[in-house]
Design a protein around this motif. Structure first.
Motif, short mmCIF file in Angstrom:
data_model
loop_
_atom_site.label_atom_id
_atom_site.label_comp_id
_atom_site.label_asym_id
_atom_site.label_seq_id
_atom_site.Cartn_x
_atom_site.Cartn_y
_atom_site.Cartn_z
N MET A 1 72.55 47.88 70.31
CA MET A 1 72.98 46.53 70.67
C MET A 1 73.27 46.47 72.17
SD MET A 1 76.00 44.28 68.87
CE MET A 1 77.20 45.59 69.15
N GLY A 33 58.45 44.12 67.43
CA GLY A 33 59.57 43.74 66.56
C GLY A 33 60.08 42.37 66.96
N THR A 34 61.37 42.12 66.71
CA THR A 34 61.97 40.86 67.13
C THR A 34 63.30 41.15 67.83
OG1 THR A 34 63.25 40.45 65.12
CG2 THR A 34 60.99 39.63 65.14
N LEU A 36 67.09 39.37 68.48
CA LEU A 36 68.05 38.30 68.22
C LEU A 36 68.94 38.16 69.45
CD1 LEU A 36 69.49 36.28 66.31
CD2 LEU A 36 70.90 38.19 65.53
N PHE A 38 72.20 36.35 70.67
CA PHE A 38 73.35 35.73 70.01
C PHE A 38 74.46 35.46 71.01
CE2 PHE A 38 77.30 35.69 67.64
CZ PHE A 38 76.99 34.94 66.53
N CYS A 39 74.79 34.20 71.19
CA CYS A 39 75.85 33.78 72.12
C CYS A 39 77.21 33.96 71.48
CB CYS A 39 75.61 32.31 72.48
SG CYS A 39 76.95 31.57 73.40
N CYS A 92 73.70 28.65 68.33
CA CYS A 92 74.25 29.75 69.14
C CYS A 92 73.32 30.94 69.23
CB CYS A 92 75.61 30.17 68.61
SG CYS A 92 75.53 31.03 67.05
N GLU A 94 68.90 32.48 69.11
CA GLU A 94 67.45 32.33 68.99
C GLU A 94 66.89 33.72 68.68
OE1 GLU A 94 65.42 29.79 68.92
OE2 GLU A 94 66.58 28.16 69.83
N GLN A 95 65.77 33.72 67.97
CA GLN A 95 65.10 34.99 67.70
C GLN A 95 63.69 34.90 68.25
OE1 GLN A 95 65.32 36.15 63.61
NE2 GLN A 95 64.72 38.26 64.01
N VAL A 96 63.28 35.92 68.98
CA VAL A 96 61.96 35.92 69.61
C VAL A 96 61.18 37.18 69.20
CG1 VAL A 96 62.52 34.45 71.58
CG2 VAL A 96 62.97 36.90 71.71
N ILE A 97 59.87 37.06 69.28
CA ILE A 97 58.98 38.15 68.87
C ILE A 97 58.60 38.99 70.09
CG2 ILE A 97 56.76 38.68 67.78
CD1 ILE A 97 56.92 35.85 66.45
N MET A 125 74.76 38.72 73.14
CA MET A 125 74.39 39.99 72.54
C MET A 125 72.90 39.98 72.25
SD MET A 125 77.35 41.18 72.74
CE MET A 125 77.00 42.84 72.12
N VAL A 126 72.28 41.15 72.41
CA VAL A 126 70.84 41.29 72.18
C VAL A 126 70.64 42.39 71.14
CG1 VAL A 126 68.60 41.73 73.23
CG2 VAL A 126 70.42 40.66 74.58
N LYS A 127 70.10 42.00 70.00
CA LYS A 127 69.93 42.95 68.90
C LYS A 127 68.45 43.15 68.63
CE LYS A 127 70.85 45.44 65.26
NZ LYS A 127 71.28 46.82 65.45
N ILE A 129 65.35 44.38 66.51
CA ILE A 129 64.96 44.67 65.12
C ILE A 129 63.51 45.13 65.17
CG2 ILE A 129 64.73 43.71 62.78
CD1 ILE A 129 66.68 41.39 64.08
N THR B 34 71.31 43.32 60.98
CA THR B 34 71.64 41.88 61.04
C THR B 34 71.68 41.33 59.64
OG1 THR B 34 69.36 41.07 61.18
CG2 THR B 34 70.42 41.63 63.25
N GLU B 94 71.84 30.91 59.73
CA GLU B 94 72.34 31.61 60.93
C GLU B 94 72.09 33.09 60.72
OE1 GLU B 94 73.48 30.64 63.80
OE2 GLU B 94 74.05 28.54 63.49
N ILE B 97 75.00 39.66 63.75
CA ILE B 97 74.83 41.10 63.97
C ILE B 97 75.96 41.86 63.28
CG2 ILE B 97 74.67 42.90 65.75
CD1 ILE B 97 73.82 40.63 67.73
N ASP B 99 77.62 45.77 63.41
CA ASP B 99 77.61 47.03 64.14
C ASP B 99 78.80 47.87 63.69
OD1 ASP B 99 76.14 48.49 66.26
OD2 ASP B 99 78.08 48.47 67.25
N GLN B 109 84.83 32.68 67.17
CA GLN B 109 83.75 32.29 66.26
C GLN B 109 84.05 32.54 64.79
OE1 GLN B 109 80.49 34.52 68.12
NE2 GLN B 109 79.53 32.58 68.65
N ASP B 131 68.97 48.63 60.29
CA ASP B 131 68.20 49.39 61.28
C ASP B 131 67.45 50.54 60.60
OD1 ASP B 131 68.97 47.82 63.29
OD2 ASP B 131 70.18 49.30 64.37
N LEU C 36 59.84 35.39 60.22
CA LEU C 36 60.22 34.51 61.31
C LEU C 36 59.04 33.59 61.62
CD1 LEU C 36 62.14 33.66 63.64
CD2 LEU C 36 61.07 35.45 65.02
N PHE C 38 57.81 30.95 64.26
CA PHE C 38 58.18 30.63 65.64
C PHE C 38 57.13 29.70 66.27
CE2 PHE C 38 58.31 31.33 70.20
CZ PHE C 38 59.67 31.36 70.46
N SER C 93 62.37 27.54 65.69
CA SER C 93 62.04 28.58 64.70
C SER C 93 62.90 28.46 63.45
CB SER C 93 62.22 29.97 65.32
OG SER C 93 63.58 30.24 65.56
N LYS C 127 56.05 36.29 62.00
CA LYS C 127 56.39 37.70 62.20
C LYS C 127 57.07 38.22 60.94
CE LYS C 127 57.27 41.59 64.26
NZ LYS C 127 56.18 42.58 64.40
#
Lengths: 131, 131, 131
Positions: A1, A33-34, A36, A38-39, A92, A94-97, A125-127, A129, B34, B94, B97, B99, B109, B131, C36, C38, C93, C127
């Motif tokens: 993470m 992968g992807t 996440l 997360f704000c 809060c 987004e998930q990107v590929i 936070m950047v998770k 996957i 996640t 939603e 994460i 951990d 939150q 994971d 996912l 997207f 997404s 994805k």
């Protein structure tokens, strides 16, 4: 993470974090992968929209300011209910590929941190996957 | 795949399900990954916002009720088009994460089930992506 | 990483892509995990809502058209700022669960491609995140 730190300088602004996300992908050698994003805050959000013309995010902010007024029928005493509302409308996370080590985005897409109650120090936070 | 059952008691309300999510993480011994929380209904949603002061979710609900009126230029005959619209604005899922066996959330939150057409018995699917 | 191609025929419409997603799950023999979906565009989105009565998505579109007018206080010169705003409100997404080779959706839920600036040829990346 991992985490991306964002320093906003205005009460409301969209901050393009696409290059920071790309840099993290390279540094971490993520291939397929992807991700996440997360704000960790309730008066901000994450959204994906056009990054080429800054007028686009300006227009989104102006629309939100008009639709969700700063003053209104609010009970929350901190005076930032509009920012909480905008956060739930925009979302809060987004998930990107990621494919072949590259972020998969459309030509005009950028990833934005949406600040609605700044200026503040913020954390995303950047998770990862992975496949 | 697990599920969280929610019983709403009003037409519109935000129900904090954070403790149920935390309990499930403990019971399932999930450590690192996640969780996707997916609402199985089209007149409700899931959102993350401030859980400390209940005025915040009250203010979000009041804003939505004003912006998306119960009566309007609607063709859907069940009389709950406003609830469907709110569902698409807020979103039906939603992802959070986990951990070291703990939910990763910001200080303020909480995770809310957003009921827009209750009271009803509702179901949120919980999908672990480890994971 | 797969893709679903969508051809919109109107300026604004919701196109049900649920059957295309189901077909892909069968073809790819995906059994257990999440998908996912997207959208690669900044004037469109993805949402999940009722697919049984087409009046529901009509009501959502009419609400959005009224709330986010085509003409307004916009600086973006392409004249489609409303479409960009709707895209960030609806989101680009959605993530859905697959179990035992089947899409896990509520009785009334369908997956929609939300076109806000058509007609255009559009692409949704798919994805697979398997267990």
């Amino acid at each position: 993470m991992q985490a991306i730190n964002v320093q906003s300088t205005k009460q409301e602004e969209f901050i393009d974090i696409t290059s920071q996300v790309r840099e993290m992908i390279r540094e971490q050698k993520w291939q397929k992968g992807t991700l996440l994003l997360f704000c960790m805050h309730t008066t901000a959000g994450i959204t994906i929209n056009e990054s080429a013309d800054p007028s686009v995010v300006r227009d989104i902010l102006v629309f939100l300011a008009r639709t969700v007024p700063r003053q209104g029928d609010y009970k929350h005493l901190e005076g930032n209910s509009d920012a909480h509302i905008k956060s739930s409308l925009i979302g809060c996370s987004e998930q990107v590929i990621v494919d072949q080590g590259e972020l998969v985005l459309g030509t005009w897409q950028g990833i934005f941190f949406a600040e609605f109650d700044g200026p503040r120090s913020r954390k995303v936070m950047v998770k990862w996957i992975g496949d």
